[in-house]
Scaffold this active site. Structure first.
Site, PDB file in Angstrom:
ATOM      1  N   TYR A  72     -22.568 -10.006  -0.669  1.00 58.47           N
ATOM      2  CA  TYR A  72     -21.213 -10.458  -0.308  1.00 58.47           C
ATOM      3  C   TYR A  72     -21.286 -11.535   0.776  1.00 58.47           C
ATOM      4  CZ  TYR A  72     -16.486 -10.421   1.628  1.00 58.47           C
ATOM      5  OH  TYR A  72     -15.236 -10.795   2.095  1.00 58.47           O
ATOM      6  N   GLY A 109      -6.631 -14.183  -7.659  1.00 58.20           N
ATOM      7  CA  GLY A 109      -6.615 -12.839  -7.060  1.00 58.20           C
ATOM      8  C   GLY A 109      -5.301 -12.557  -6.365  1.00 58.20           C
TER       9      GLY A 109
HETATM   10  N1  LIG Z   1      -9.663  -7.935   3.768  1.00 57.22           N
HETATM   11  C1  LIG Z   1     -10.470  -8.466   4.641  1.00 57.22           C
HETATM   12  O1  LIG Z   1     -10.605  -7.991   5.773  1.00 57.22           O
HETATM   13  C2  LIG Z   1     -11.263  -9.691   4.304  1.00 57.22           C
HETATM   14  C3  LIG Z   1     -12.159 -10.172   5.263  1.00 57.22           C
HETATM   15  C4  LIG Z   1     -12.855 -11.342   4.997  1.00 57.22           C
HETATM   16  C5  LIG Z   1     -12.640 -12.017   3.806  1.00 57.22           C
HETATM   17  N2  LIG Z   1     -11.790 -11.507   2.883  1.00 57.22           N
HETATM   18  C6  LIG Z   1     -11.603 -12.277   1.643  1.00 57.22           C
HETATM   19  O2  LIG Z   1     -10.246 -12.324   1.288  1.00 57.22           O
HETATM   20  C7  LIG Z   1     -10.116 -12.530  -0.124  1.00 57.22           C
HETATM   21  C8  LIG Z   1      -9.061 -11.611  -0.686  1.00 57.22           C
HETATM   22  O3  LIG Z   1      -9.499 -10.263  -0.546  1.00 57.22           O
HETATM   23  P1  LIG Z   1      -8.512  -9.076  -0.129  1.00 57.22           P
HETATM   24  O4  LIG Z   1      -8.976  -8.568   1.161  1.00 57.22           O
HETATM   25  O5  LIG Z   1      -7.103  -9.473  -0.324  1.00 57.22           O
HETATM   26  O6  LIG Z   1      -8.945  -7.977  -1.194  1.00 57.22           O
HETATM   27  P2  LIG Z   1      -8.194  -7.345  -2.455  1.00 57.22           P
HETATM   28  O7  LIG Z   1      -6.886  -6.781  -2.079  1.00 57.22           O
HETATM   29  O8  LIG Z   1      -9.211  -6.456  -3.082  1.00 57.22           O
HETATM   30  O9  LIG Z   1      -7.927  -8.599  -3.395  1.00 57.22           O
HETATM   31  C9  LIG Z   1      -8.948  -9.190  -4.140  1.00 57.22           C
HETATM   32  C10 LIG Z   1      -8.312  -9.886  -5.316  1.00 57.22           C
HETATM   33  O10 LIG Z   1      -9.339 -10.506  -6.068  1.00 57.22           O
HETATM   34  C11 LIG Z   1      -9.128 -10.182  -7.435  1.00 57.22           C
HETATM   35  N3  LIG Z   1     -10.346 -10.261  -8.231  1.00 57.22           N
HETATM   36  C12 LIG Z   1     -11.477  -9.542  -8.108  1.00 57.22           C
HETATM   37  N4  LIG Z   1     -12.348  -9.873  -9.075  1.00 57.22           N
HETATM   38  C13 LIG Z   1     -11.745 -10.846  -9.820  1.00 57.22           C
HETATM   39  C14 LIG Z   1     -12.125 -11.572 -10.957  1.00 57.22           C
HETATM   40  N5  LIG Z   1     -13.288 -11.363 -11.595  1.00 57.22           N
HETATM   41  N6  LIG Z   1     -11.263 -12.484 -11.453  1.00 57.22           N
HETATM   42  C15 LIG Z   1     -10.071 -12.694 -10.870  1.00 57.22           C
HETATM   43  N7  LIG Z   1      -9.638 -12.011  -9.803  1.00 57.22           N
HETATM   44  C16 LIG Z   1     -10.478 -11.091  -9.276  1.00 57.22           C
HETATM   45  C17 LIG Z   1      -8.570  -8.773  -7.389  1.00 57.22           C
HETATM   46  O11 LIG Z   1      -7.962  -8.465  -8.629  1.00 57.22           O
HETATM   47  P3  LIG Z   1      -7.766  -6.940  -9.149  1.00 57.22           P
HETATM   48  O12 LIG Z   1      -6.393  -6.537  -8.693  1.00 57.22           O
HETATM   49  O13 LIG Z   1      -7.875  -7.080 -10.604  1.00 57.22           O
HETATM   50  O14 LIG Z   1      -8.858  -6.114  -8.541  1.00 57.22           O
HETATM   51  C18 LIG Z   1      -7.586  -8.920  -6.241  1.00 57.22           C
HETATM   52  O15 LIG Z   1      -6.397  -9.522  -6.685  1.00 57.22           O
HETATM   53  C19 LIG Z   1     -11.525 -12.326  -0.693  1.00 57.22           C
HETATM   54  O16 LIG Z   1     -12.105 -13.582  -0.967  1.00 57.22           O
HETATM   55  C20 LIG Z   1     -12.282 -11.656   0.440  1.00 57.22           C
HETATM   56  O17 LIG Z   1     -13.650 -11.953   0.412  1.00 57.22           O
HETATM   57  C21 LIG Z   1     -11.098 -10.370   3.106  1.00 57.22           C
END
Ligand SMILES: NC(=O)c1ccc[n+]([C@@H]2O[C@H](COP(=O)([O-])OP(=O)(O)OC[C@H]3O[C@@H](n4cnc5c(N)ncnc54)[C@H](OP(=O)(O)O)[C@@H]3O)[C@@H](O)[C@H]2O)c1
Length: 315
Positions: free
Chosen positions: A179, A24
């Site tokens: 989630y 990701g």
């Molecule tokens: N942001 C927050 O506040 C927060 C809080 C707690 C935990 N998290 C965790 O942080 C991590 C990263 O999230 P983020 O906040 O950076 O969100 P994000 O910007 O939406 O990034 C998520 C990434 O995961 C990829 N992804 C989704 N489905 C996938 C699949 N089937 N195969 C491969 N890649 C996939 C997305 O790719 P695409 O570009 O193709 O969509 C994107 O690159 C996640 O595990 C999330 O649960 C985030």
């Protein structure tokens, strides 16, 4: 009073010669994680489901770090076939894997299934990473000091775990509930993997991280679905950026003092923001009974077995 030094990306040791995979990495925390590891000289693989978005992320990294050798490789965690193909391609090209950052994640949305019939969030966030790590475990074991860092969330504390209804086929599905469940599964997996590394006397380590609340696509998409975009836009200006959100992952992945089984998160305001420190996770996340049950179930569902690791302690 002793002043604790704030850990920043400047504390990342030189990574030259190391190979890292970030799932990701096309946006948000994954992109920042990949960028900082590349900046410190790691051979960085952006494992992305969309090659187009992966290429855009790679361009952003290269424009900032022209010497970077970062690459994009296709990986869809919602497809066991794609995971196997990625792993094969990776093993064909690389002889080591120093850091596997299990970062990718999806949050919320209507009930859908992966192509393998798993509920989409459990399938992507947990089972996908379980299968990926299992396919790569031998190369991790062959790399001294290798680390697996799995990204969880503060939300794991709200999770309800029901093994008899893991995919909500008996009802009770909610986007957020599913989630939160996956984020608890991420921690159960992290701690069980560490126990299995230890039993096998492996020189590899399993750690977890959470970013607090970070303004990324994941948060915005949820806001759009909730039709609360304005509220979230306001909130996004108050929360930290993905660069700060990536620091717990980066610390878990590179701090020479970090240890297997640790969980890193922001040290500031209710762990929502701040510089990374070791944090604690819920009692449920430390249940060895649940972790073993999850492991067995995950092996059966994905067909991926960690045969090089000892599953049981010697009595
Ligand atoms: N942001 C927050 O506040 C927060 C809080 C707690 C935990 N998290 C965790 O942080 C991590 C990263 O999230 P983020 O906040 O950076 O969100 P994000 O910007 O939406 O990034 C998520 C990434 O995961 C990829 N992804 C989704 N489905 C996938 C699949 N089937 N195969 C491969 N890649 C996939 C997305 O790719 P695409 O570009 O193709 O969509 C994107 O690159 C996640 O595990 C999330 O649960 C985030």
């Amino acid at each position: 009073m002793v002043k604790v030094k704030k850990w920043t990306s400047a504390d990342i040791p030189v990574q030259t010669g190391k190979v890292v995979v970030v799932t990701g990495a096309s946006s948000g925390i994954g992109l920042e994680t990949a960028k900082e590891l590349a900046r410190r000289g790691a051979e960085t693989i952006l494992a992305c489901r969309s090659l187009e978005r992966g290429q855009q992320a790679l361009n952003a990294i290269r424009s900032e770090i022209p010497t970077s050798t970062a690459k994009v490789m296709p990986l869809d965690l919602a497809s066991l076939t794609s995971i196997e193909r990625f792993s094969q391609q990776f093993r064909d090209q690389y002889g080591r894997l120093d850091v596997l950052a299990n970062n990718a994640g999806i949050m919320g949305g209507a009930y859908t299934k992966t192509e393998d019939g798993f509920e989409q969030q459990v399938g992507t966030n947990h089972l996908g990473h379980f299968a990926l790590t299992g396919h790569l475990v031998d190369i991790l074991l062959a790399t001294p000091g290798a680390r697996v860092v799995t990204v969880s969330s503060l939300g794991h504390r709200n999770a309800q775990l029901d093994f008899d209804n893991l995919f909500y086929e008996k009802g009770g599905y909610g986007g957020s509930a599913a989630y939160f469940r996956t984020k608890l599964l991420n921690l159960l997996f992290t701690y069980e993997l560490q126990r299995r590394f230890e039993r096998s006397q492996a020189k590899a380590h399993s750690l977890a991280a959470h970013p607090g609340f970070s303004a990324t696509k994941l948060a915005t998409e949820v806001a759009n679905r909730l039709k609360a975009a304005l509220l979230f836009r306001l909130f996004n200006t108050l929360v930290q950026g993905p660069d700060m959100g990536a620091l717990p992952t980066l610390r878990a992945a590179t701090d020479p003092d970090a240890k297997g089984g640790q969980y890193y998160g922001p040290g500031g305001w209710f762990e929502e923001r701040g510089h990374p420190v070791v944090v604690s996770s819920s009692e449920a996340s430390h249940s060895e009974t649940d972790a073993n049950r999850l492991w067995e179930l995950s092996e059966n569902l994905t067909g991926v077995r960690y045969s090089s690791l000892n599953s049981k302690g010697s009595d």
